[in-house]
Scaffold this active site. Structure first.
Site, PDB file in Angstrom:
ATOM      1  N   TYR A 478     -38.215 -49.098 -14.871  1.00  0.00           N
ATOM      2  CA  TYR A 478     -39.123 -48.115 -15.487  1.00  0.00           C
ATOM      3  C   TYR A 478     -40.579 -48.486 -15.215  1.00  0.00           C
ATOM      4  O   TYR A 478     -41.305 -47.767 -14.568  1.00  0.00           O
ATOM      5  CB  TYR A 478     -38.846 -48.012 -16.983  1.00  0.00           C
ATOM      6  N   SER A 558     -38.714 -40.137 -15.272  1.00  0.00           N
ATOM      7  CA  SER A 558     -40.031 -39.962 -15.885  1.00  0.00           C
ATOM      8  C   SER A 558     -41.046 -40.862 -15.180  1.00  0.00           C
ATOM      9  O   SER A 558     -41.264 -40.698 -13.980  1.00  0.00           O
ATOM     10  CB  SER A 558     -39.942 -40.247 -17.391  1.00  0.00           C
ATOM     11  N   ASP A 641     -38.301 -28.729 -19.148  1.00  0.00           N
ATOM     12  CA  ASP A 641     -38.984 -30.001 -19.350  1.00  0.00           C
ATOM     13  C   ASP A 641     -40.459 -29.722 -19.602  1.00  0.00           C
ATOM     14  O   ASP A 641     -41.210 -29.408 -18.678  1.00  0.00           O
ATOM     15  CB  ASP A 641     -38.813 -30.899 -18.127  1.00  0.00           C
ATOM     16  N   HIS A 676     -36.571 -32.924 -20.886  1.00  0.00           N
ATOM     17  CA  HIS A 676     -36.873 -34.240 -20.339  1.00  0.00           C
ATOM     18  C   HIS A 676     -35.726 -35.218 -20.532  1.00  0.00           C
ATOM     19  O   HIS A 676     -35.730 -36.298 -19.953  1.00  0.00           O
ATOM     20  CB  HIS A 676     -38.151 -34.781 -20.998  1.00  0.00           C
TER      21      HIS A 676
END
Length: 708
Positions: A478, A558, A641, A676
């Site tokens: 991430y 993301s 989203d 999302h």
């Protein structure tokens, strides 16, 4: 994503390598949009794909054409149906949420297995039978309307709950009578909000934005967040405004009520960087007025609990790895004095709660949870026993309550709920699921590898014990917003591991695994460190023989989608396939939509020259280079989203498909009635994961076989 749409011309009778060479991507109109920023002319030929798919017919047609092409291609992959069938089996197990205790009742979520949405239950005693309070599975035909946030009143007689439709961040809040099931009251335009009940149960505090202009619901910037109080049985229009900062429209505000009901604590933020301003309101005062006790948006302040006017806080003020301080709110000095109770240590202090007269403090020690107890004067008081190496969370409750609950999980351990007796120090299972796999077949190890600048980065590697030598490997990370990626069980990843694939999770910089310095080392001008860390992880896996040539697939969502897009541009030779999901792909316009303005803490301001130069240098959309052989790419996004608007992925995909990047496919999977990630129904999760794993298996050489 099994849509019945007109198919784009596609040759299906050849091997995948040849299929890609003869694949005809949808025609995507280019425009001559060029923006000059700080003397640099920036082309944006697919600007029109930022438009909302609901209101722009041309965008809607483009989405339909891309989905048709992608689905036709995925239908040729032999592993798709095998993965889908196995995922259905693996996900068919009970999943429980951590219970919340109010008024002697225990409220918790439960999914029997393949329910599209978790159901809210209540028990009247800790070991009593549960009864259904709210079942959202009948709220919509496609299962895409979910129960989001919920909060019971102090006496447990009422419950405020939020409805999330189609994955959007917007919420509609309603109130349930726990005894009768009657539903009342409706609150609209709630987003990024808690639901904080008044002690007497007369109503609750919530955060909302003004209603957006017609047609702008999913794209308009979220500004001027305000806190209101809703009194039960009244119209929302009558709700009094409690706190707002119209002079600073970029500030966001959330509210919580202390366990004793005497204080309203308002946390104000501008971005995502855990830098808060704290304002309190004495609810017992004849005329309650806001009083800001921590000013300046400089540090993290997280309330662990209070005893009267003594408040206990987790903060990184003068402690980048965190410490605990106490303050006396009855002191009327200009500056609220802080008394240090628990000093900063070598591990990261990840959170704390005040339960049963003790401070239960969560630490991350090399990305693994440790829970330590302290007395209210800061003296060590033992630890909370955990069942192994993994991640623990929960520990909610009230100062005088002798029990609390927590969840524990690890890569090979399904999430189990434990009841913890604060007085005896004993933790006992409260809800333990059974999953159709044998954890003894798997091994989990943590290694450290050197990044480009020599920084040692931890990485978890998970695989079947009989898998040795180079194997198809899924590398995930991430790397942003101070978020720590801790060990966690995933039935969807298990489907990959069962087939002989390897899972690698890299704890790269930008996260919170080692405190503020680790976060700062991967944001703003240091963002390239994030990409270097991830690239180094891939190189390490190959050098150590974990994976081999054309066996490495990367995945991230993301901010992780941005990561995958950026490193694919920088090192396309390193990866066989890439799975960027709901990614931030246009780094020059991210702050113009919905919640994007919050992200400047990590990314910087495109309107500032120094930040612009940094962003432009790695922006995935702007740095795709023709003439290089790219990995196979399956990007993912969703039409609803409104966190990272789908235009990011639309533009990125159009640019990929317009350039000569070699023979491998460059496709996009666009989910409908999804956002999302939160609230996504189980059947969509199964279909989405089966597509991703089948695509990854095809391009890494993983042989997919039915599981006996």
């Amino acid at each position: 994503m099994r849509l019945t749409l007109p198919l784009i011309a596609l040759v299906l009778a050849a091997p995948a390598q040849l299929q890609a060479q003869t694949m005809h991507y949808p025609e995507t109109r280019r425009v001559t949009q060029v923006d000059e920023q700080f003397g640099v002319k920036v082309a944006d030929p697919y600007r029109w794909l930022e438009n909302d798919v609901r209101t722009d017919a041309e965008v809607a047609k483009w989405v339909a054409d891309e989905n048709a092409l992608t689905n036709a291609y995925l239908a040729t992959l032999p592993g798709r149906d095998i993965f889908a069938a196995r995922l259905k089996t693996l996900l068919d197990y009970e999943r429980f949420g951590v219970p919340v205790k109010k008024g002697g009742h225990y409220f918790y979520t439960h999914n029997s297995g393949l329910q599209n949405q978790a159901v809210l239950y209540v028990r009247d005693s800790v070991d009593g039978a549960g009864r259904v309070l709210i079942d959202p599975n009948g709220w919509s035909k496609d299962g895409a309307t979910a129960l989001a946030e919920w909060s019971p009143s102090e006496d447990g007689k009422k419950l405020a709950y939020a409805v999330q439709d189609g994955g959007t961040d917007w919420r509609t809040v309603k109130v349930l009578d726990v005894a009768t099931g009657a539903v009342s009251d409706t609150i609209e335009w709630v987003k990024f909000s808690g639901l904080a009940w008044a002690k007497d149960g007369s109503g609750f505090y919530y955060s909302r934005f003004a209603a957006p202009a017609a047609g702008a619901k999913f794209q308009a910037l979220n500004e001027n967040q305000q806190i209101y109080f809703h009194k039960l049985g009244t119209a929302q229009a009558a709700d009094p405004l409690i706190y707002a900062t119209p002079e600073s429209p970029k500030l966001g505000h959330t509210a919580q009520v202390t366990d004793d009901g005497k204080w309203l604590v308002i946390t104000t933020h501008e971005g995502t960087d855990n830098r808060y301003q704290i304002t309190v309101i004495d609810l017992t005062a004849p005329k309650p007025v806001p009083r800001t006790i921590f000013k300046g948006l400089d540090y993290e302040w997280s309330l662990a609990g209070n005893v009267g006017g003594t408040f206990y806080w987790v903060t990184n003020k003068n402690a980048p790895r965190g410490r605990i301080v106490a303050t006396n709110l009855y002191a009327r000095s200009a500056e609220v004095p802080e008394q240090e109770l628990v000093a900063q240590g070598k591990d990261v202090l990840d959170g704390a709660s005040l339960v049963g007269g003790k401070l239960l403090v969560s630490y991350l020690a090399d990305v693994k949870s440790e829970i330590r107890r302290y007395t209210l004067d800061g003296k060590p008081d033992g630890v909370v026993p955990l069942p192994g190496i993994g991640a623990a969370g929960g520990f909610g409750g009230e100062e005088g309550d002798p029990e609390t609950f927590f969840a524990f999980t690890s890569f090979a351990t399904p999430t189990t709920i434990y009841r913890y007796d604060v007085k005896t120090g004993q933790a006992t299972p409260w809800a333990a699921p059974k999953v159709a796999f044998d954890p003894a077949r798997y091994t989990v190890e943590q290694r450290f590898y050197a990044s480009k600048d020599g920084t040692q980065v931890p990485m978890f590697i998970v695989r079947r014990k009989d898998v040795s030598g180079p194997a198809p490997t899924l590398l995930y990370a991430y790397g942003g917003f101070n978020i720590s990626v801790t060990p966690a069980f995933s039935a969807t990843r298990l489907a990959w591991l069962e087939q002989g694939g390897v899972l690698a999770v890299a704890n790269i910089r930008g996260g919170g695994e080692y405190g503020k310095a680790w976060h700062d080392g991967g944001r703003l001008a240091n963002k390239q460190n994030v990409f270097d860390d991830f690239i180094a992880a891939g190189e390490y896996l190959k050098a150590q023989g974990v994976t081999g040539k054309d066996q490495l697939v990367i995945q991230g969502g993301s901010n992780g989608g941005l990561l995958v897009g950026a490193v694919t541009n920088q090192r396309p030779d390193l990866f066989a396939a890439a799975l960027p999901a709901v990614g931030v792909m246009d780094m020059l316009r991210f702050d113009r939509f919905t919640a994007g303005r919050y992200w400047v803490d990590d990314y910087g301001y495109p309107s500032k020259e120094a930040d612009f130069k940094t962003l432009y240098a790695y922006s995935p959309y702007h740095n795709i280079r023709a003439g290089k052989a790219y990995p196979a790419i399956l990007a993912e996004t969703a039409d609803t989203d409104d966190r990272v608007v789908p235009g990011h992925t639309f533009k990125y995909t159009a640019m990929l498909q317009s350039l000569d990047l070699g023979p491998k496919p460059r496709l996009v999977r666009i989910e409908t009635r999804a956002g999302h990630g939160s609230g996504k129904p189980t059947d969509k999760v199964i279909a989405e994961t089966a597509d991703a794993w089948a695509f990854a298996a095809k391009w890494t050489g993983l042989t997919v076989k039915p599981v006996e």
